[in-house]
Design a protein around this motif. Sequence first.
Motif, PDB file in Angstrom:
ATOM      1  N   ASN A  42       0.849  -1.200   0.000  1.00 31.13           N
ATOM      2  CA  ASN A  42       0.000   0.000   0.000  1.00 31.13           C
ATOM      3  C   ASN A  42       0.881   1.246   0.000  1.00 31.13           C
ATOM      4  N   GLU A  43       0.375   2.313  -0.571  1.00 25.74           N
ATOM      5  CA  GLU A  43       1.126   3.571  -0.563  1.00 25.74           C
ATOM      6  C   GLU A  43       1.425   3.984   0.877  1.00 25.74           C
ATOM      7  N   ARG A  49      -2.925   6.219   7.623  1.00 29.20           N
ATOM      8  CA  ARG A  49      -4.298   6.406   8.081  1.00 29.20           C
ATOM      9  C   ARG A  49      -4.835   5.156   8.766  1.00 29.20           C
ATOM     10  N   GLY A  50      -4.203   4.004   8.511  1.00 27.92           N
ATOM     11  CA  GLY A  50      -4.663   2.752   9.092  1.00 27.92           C
ATOM     12  C   GLY A  50      -5.869   2.203   8.359  1.00 27.92           C
ATOM     13  N   PRO A  56      -4.683  -3.974  -0.204  1.00 27.41           N
ATOM     14  CA  PRO A  56      -4.186  -2.590  -0.274  1.00 27.41           C
ATOM     15  C   PRO A  56      -5.268  -1.617  -0.718  1.00 27.41           C
ATOM     16  N   ARG A  57      -5.305  -0.466  -0.085  1.00 28.41           N
ATOM     17  CA  ARG A  57      -6.275   0.565  -0.454  1.00 28.41           C
ATOM     18  C   ARG A  57      -5.782   1.338  -1.676  1.00 28.41           C
ATOM     19  N   ILE A  58      -4.505   1.672  -1.678  1.00 27.94           N
ATOM     20  CA  ILE A  58      -3.873   2.312  -2.841  1.00 27.94           C
ATOM     21  C   ILE A  58      -2.639   1.477  -3.178  1.00 27.94           C
ATOM     22  N   THR A 255       6.019   9.498  -1.274  1.00 27.63           N
ATOM     23  CA  THR A 255       4.858   8.697  -0.887  1.00 27.63           C
ATOM     24  C   THR A 255       5.207   7.570   0.057  1.00 27.63           C
ATOM     25  N   VAL A 256       6.466   7.335   0.337  1.00 30.76           N
ATOM     26  CA  VAL A 256       6.851   6.266   1.249  1.00 30.76           C
ATOM     27  C   VAL A 256       7.118   6.848   2.627  1.00 30.76           C
ATOM     28  N   THR A 257       7.018   5.996   3.621  1.00 33.08           N
ATOM     29  CA  THR A 257       7.306   6.389   4.994  1.00 33.08           C
ATOM     30  C   THR A 257       8.271   5.378   5.598  1.00 33.08           C
ATOM     31  N   SER A 258       8.805   5.724   6.755  1.00 31.53           N
ATOM     32  CA  SER A 258       9.718   4.802   7.418  1.00 31.53           C
ATOM     33  C   SER A 258       9.015   3.498   7.775  1.00 31.53           C
ATOM     34  N   GLN A 259       7.733   3.590   8.177  1.00 26.23           N
ATOM     35  CA  GLN A 259       6.986   2.386   8.542  1.00 26.23           C
ATOM     36  C   GLN A 259       6.745   1.502   7.326  1.00 26.23           C
TER      37      GLN A 259
END
Length: 295
Positions: A42-43, A49-50, A56-58, A255-259
Motif C-alpha cells: 500500500n502507498e 491512516r490505518g 491494499p487501499r492504494i 509517498t513512502v514512509t519509514s513504517q
Amino acid sequence: MLSLNRKTKGEALFDLLNNIGMLLICFVTLYPIWYVVVNSLNEGMDGMRGGIYWWPRIFSFENYTAVFQNPGIMTAMGVTVAKTLLGTILHVFFTAMVAYAFSRRELIGGKIYIFIGTITLFFGGGLIPTYLLMKDLHLLDNFLVYIIPVMFSFFDLIIFMTFFREIPDGLEEAAEIDGANDWSIFVRIIIPVSMPVIATISLFHGVYQWNDYFAGVIYMNNMDLQPIQTYLYRVVAQSSSNQMVAQIPGGIGKTVTSQSIKLATMVVTTMPIVFVYPFLQRYFVKGMMIGSIKG
C-alpha cells in the motif's frame, strides 16, 4: 447393519470441530504475514491512516522500489546471501564428515566422544567468554565470524550419524574392494545417497543463517558487513528508519514512509526462505524420519 465406513454423530462432530480448530490456528498463524504483505504493497502515506486489513487501499510498489534502491539494505542483503550459502555448505560438509567418522563402529573412543559432545547440548560457555574467544581469534568485524563458530553442530551430527548407520555396509565394502579409501567412500558414495538428510540439515542451518541477527549485533561494528536481519533489527530498535527514507533517490520518498519501508524490508527478508522451503519439504520429512527415528 450400519456401514463400517459411516461415521457416528460423535465422530462427525469431532471432525467438524477439529477442522474448525485447525482453520483458526492457520488463520492466527498466517494473517500477521498477510497483514505485513498487504500494508507493504500500500502507498506509504495512505497507510498511515490505518484501516488496511485485507487488501491494499492504494496499490503501490514504491516501498519495494525504495528498499532495492537503498544501498545499505542491498549491501546487507548481499552479506546475508553470502553467509547463508557459504555457511550452509561448510556446515553441512564439515558436520557430515565428522558424523561419518562417528558412525564407524571401529572408532576408538567413540562412546567417550559422543558423551562429551552430548554435554555441549546442555551447557555452554556463555556470551562473555564466547565474545572474548571471538576477539582472541580476531573474528570481530570479520565476515568469518558468521561461518567458523557454527561450522559444527553436535545436534546435527546425531541426525547425520544415525542416518549413516542405516546405509548398508555392503556399499562401503564393495568400494574398499575396488581400492577406494575412506575419503573417496565418503565423497563418492556416502554423500550421494544421503541427500534426504543433507537437505534436512541444509534447511535447518540455512534458515538459521538467514534469520540470525544476533551475531551481527554482538560481533560486528562494520556496517558494510552486517546482515539484513541485523540491519532491520537496528532500524526497528533504534527508530532510525527515517535515515532509510533520506537515502532514497529523489522522487520516490514523497509517498513512502519509514513504517512502509520497514514492512517492505520484512517481506524481502522473509520471502526467499518461504520460497525455498517447498522444494526441500519432501527431503526434509524423509530425512527427519530416517535420521531421527530409526536406530
